[in-house]
Design an enzyme around this catalytic site. Sequence first.
Site, PDB file in Angstrom:
ATOM      1  CG  ASP A 124       7.539  -3.929   9.691  1.00 32.71           C
ATOM      2  OD1 ASP A 124       7.831  -2.886  10.283  1.00 32.71           O
ATOM      3  OD2 ASP A 124       6.514  -4.587   9.968  1.00 32.71           O
ATOM      4  CB  ALA A 138       4.781   2.636   0.924  1.00 35.14           C
ATOM      5  CE  LYS A 139       5.410  -1.414   7.954  1.00 37.50           C
ATOM      6  NZ  LYS A 139       6.332  -0.594   8.770  1.00 37.50           N
ATOM      7  N   GLY A 140       4.276  -2.853   3.163  1.00 32.17           N
ATOM      8  CA  GLY A 140       3.973  -4.062   2.414  1.00 32.17           C
ATOM      9  C   GLY A 140       3.900  -5.248   3.343  1.00 32.17           C
ATOM     10  CB  VAL A 192      -0.924   0.034   1.246  1.00 37.20           C
ATOM     11  CG1 VAL A 192      -1.695   1.346   1.307  1.00 37.20           C
ATOM     12  CG2 VAL A 192      -1.902  -1.142   1.223  1.00 37.20           C
TER      13      VAL A 192
END
Length: 431
Positions: free
Chosen positions: A161, A120-122, A75
Amino acid sequence: MQRPEEHYRYREPAPIKDKLNPFDSMMSRFNLAAEKLGLDQGVYNVLKSPSKQVIVSIPITMDDGTRKVFEGFRVVHSDVLGPSKGGVRFAPDVNIDEVKALAAWMTWKCAVVDIPYGGAKGGIRCDPRQMSAGEIERLTRAYTQQMVDVFGPDKDIPAPDMGTNDRVMAWVMDEYSKMVGKTEQAVVTGKPLVLGGSLGRVQATGRGVMVAALNALKKIKLDPADVTCAIQGFGNVGSYAAQLLQEHGVEILGISDISGAYWNDSGINIEEAIAYRNSNRGTLEGFSGAEAITNEELLAAKVDVLVPAAKEDVINVHNADKIQARLIVEGANGPTSADADKIIREKGILVVPDILANAGGVTVSYFEWIQNRLGYKWDLERVNRRSERILTEAFEKVYEAMRTHDVSMRIASYIVAIDKVAQTYEYRGGY
Ligand code: NAD
């Protein structure tokens, strides 16, 4: 500027429902800050909506020859300030709501420390502890292939992460480089040192927590040499924060991890505790330099500074009232529930919020990206000095906003961040 409309005004959550979903938890703070800023409704709508959400199915062959399909997410919440930045999480319960919230948090975190990134992050829904290195490598490479149009050193830059590390980042970099036909180190940060990683990245978040704590102590006129502290979580963030705070004269009376908490009235020797943890499969279980207590007792202990550096929602409506610390420095992401914010503020406790206190990690990730793009390596002294300067400037800006708007430091940090993104958006304009 137009007044915000009624429908995004902050509403008190029900008193006992203490665990909001992460997106709602982020939005409850965002709404308060938007209202204080008098944010234009149109801009509010833009900033609350992620700009891109990608969901992919990733088929890979497992070691036993069977085929399995994993679900992957990325995202991009915002690219208003620059290319988006944020980690990739491998965990069995990752879902799009969580990734959306974490992506938005990255936007505010980068904005508050004034680095030129969006958020963002995934994630991939998988259990890396049940997978071989080969399976994780194939999954990472396949995910990178599917995201080749999303990622890019000028577009979207992943990082480690939960459940991912420098090894995984090396695979992302290699796969991406193969696909674009050239070595592209700057597409990802948190890489191994030999592959363009930055000196100081491993300690960076804990160091940032130390910088935030020392800045806050100065504001409340406490000398670090007279201060006691308890730290929840003894992983990357908690243990480096403990070590660096101790080096600055702070007496660490309590530490903890998933195995429980450990307390010593005369102070814990952090070097010893780290050595013990490293020789004990990463846990403090059985640590003899302190008396065993519970994590709940640690949070309520009589100390000047409390550093939650483990997980989200540990300070909540059930225990916020018992906290005796004068200062909370949030090493973890989201350690205080939205409802507990109010109780903590009424008690007069100063909270340095997560998006400011733990931004040392993304700041040094930014330095890694700069070094990759320059083809140059900074020494540790330069990394630490520049990071401290950025974090201290951000601290001062947020502290001033807290006074100007008469809000908590948390809402002040959102105000600073949202104002910056909103102003930039206004200049860039839309259709
Ligand atoms: P980590 O896995 O290295 O360490 C987590 C620690 O918390 C471990 O000691 C673990 O035993 C402990 N823990 C887990 N559950 C606990 C519980 N219920 N009670 C007490 N202790 C518990 O993780 P980390 O990288 O140190 O991250 C910690 C927090 O900081 C997370 O919220 C993470 O999102 C946040 N954070 C990390 C970074 C970073 O650069 N590592 C950057 C920003 C924010």
